[in-house]
Design an enzyme around this catalytic site. Structure first.
Site, PDB file in Angstrom:
ATOM      1  N   HIS A  17      10.038  -1.517  -3.064  1.00 43.13           N
ATOM      2  CA  HIS A  17      10.097  -2.721  -2.224  1.00 43.13           C
ATOM      3  C   HIS A  17      11.545  -3.007  -1.815  1.00 43.13           C
ATOM      4  CE1 HIS A  17       6.360  -4.111  -4.597  1.00 43.13           C
ATOM      5  NE2 HIS A  17       5.939  -3.823  -3.369  1.00 43.13           N
ATOM      6  N   LYS A  41      -6.665  -9.302  -4.236  1.00 40.31           N
ATOM      7  CA  LYS A  41      -5.858  -8.734  -5.323  1.00 40.31           C
ATOM      8  C   LYS A  41      -5.744  -9.730  -6.468  1.00 40.31           C
ATOM      9  CE  LYS A  41      -2.845  -5.813  -2.495  1.00 40.31           C
ATOM     10  NZ  LYS A  41      -1.446  -5.501  -2.171  1.00 40.31           N
ATOM     11  N   SER A 127       3.230  -1.388  -7.547  1.00 33.75           N
ATOM     12  CA  SER A 127       3.216  -2.436  -8.569  1.00 33.75           C
ATOM     13  C   SER A 127       2.071  -2.215  -9.552  1.00 33.75           C
ATOM     14  CB  SER A 127       3.080  -3.814  -7.909  1.00 33.75           C
ATOM     15  OG  SER A 127       4.220  -4.108  -7.145  1.00 33.75           O
TER      16      SER A 127
END
Length: 158
Positions: A17, A41, A127
């Site tokens: 990121h 999510k 992640s």
């Protein structure tokens, strides 16, 4: 001023990121790293924790700031006067996932999406994978800032 938005869940923020954010900061006058609510999510870190980690992570760039948002990313972009959405792509699967959203966002508001290829060393980092590796005691230090690794390990220990 040409402002762009780098949206994401950042649960947690990774070096991948940060690579995209840093490169975007060189392309635009201002970059707003935006984290919102995505009902598809599940999150380990709450919105305040994610914002705090992002604030610390983006300190190296003077033209990058962090914000939370609710709703559609294009509405947030319109509210802050952003001209583009910047997304990182690790490979073809990301492209296939992101392209229809880019078309829809452009159709809804005319805001363009800029795709940046992720650095080769980050192409497999996500992640989700970071959380899984950390959960099984693996070394995540090459993939996230130290303070993120500490926060993640602390969260998983609870």
């Amino acid at each position: 001023m040409r402002r762009a938005v780098c949206p994401g869940s950042f649960d947690p923020v990774t070096n991948g990121h940060l690579d995209i954010i840093g490169r975007a900061s060189g392309l635009f006058d201002e970059v707003v790293v935006a984290t919102g609510v995505n009902v598809s999510k599940s999150r380990l870190f709450d919105p305040q924790e994610r914002l705090a980690m992002l604030e610390e992570a983006v300190r190296p760039w003077d033209n990058v700031r962090v914000s939370g948002f609710e709703g559609l990313i294009v509405d947030f972009c319109r509210e802050i006067g952003a001209v583009a959405i910047v997304k990182g792509l690790r490979g073809a699967t990301d492209y296939e996932y992101e392209l229809p959203m880019a078309h829809m966002n452009s159709h809804l508001t005319g805001i363009e999406t800029v795709f940046l290829p992720g650095a080769a060393g980050n192409s497999y980092v996500s992640s989700t994978l970071i959380k899984e590796v950390a959960g099984f005691g693996g070394d995540i230090s090459p993939f996230v800032p130290r303070f993120v690794a500490d926060a993640l390990l602390s969260k998983l220990a609870r």
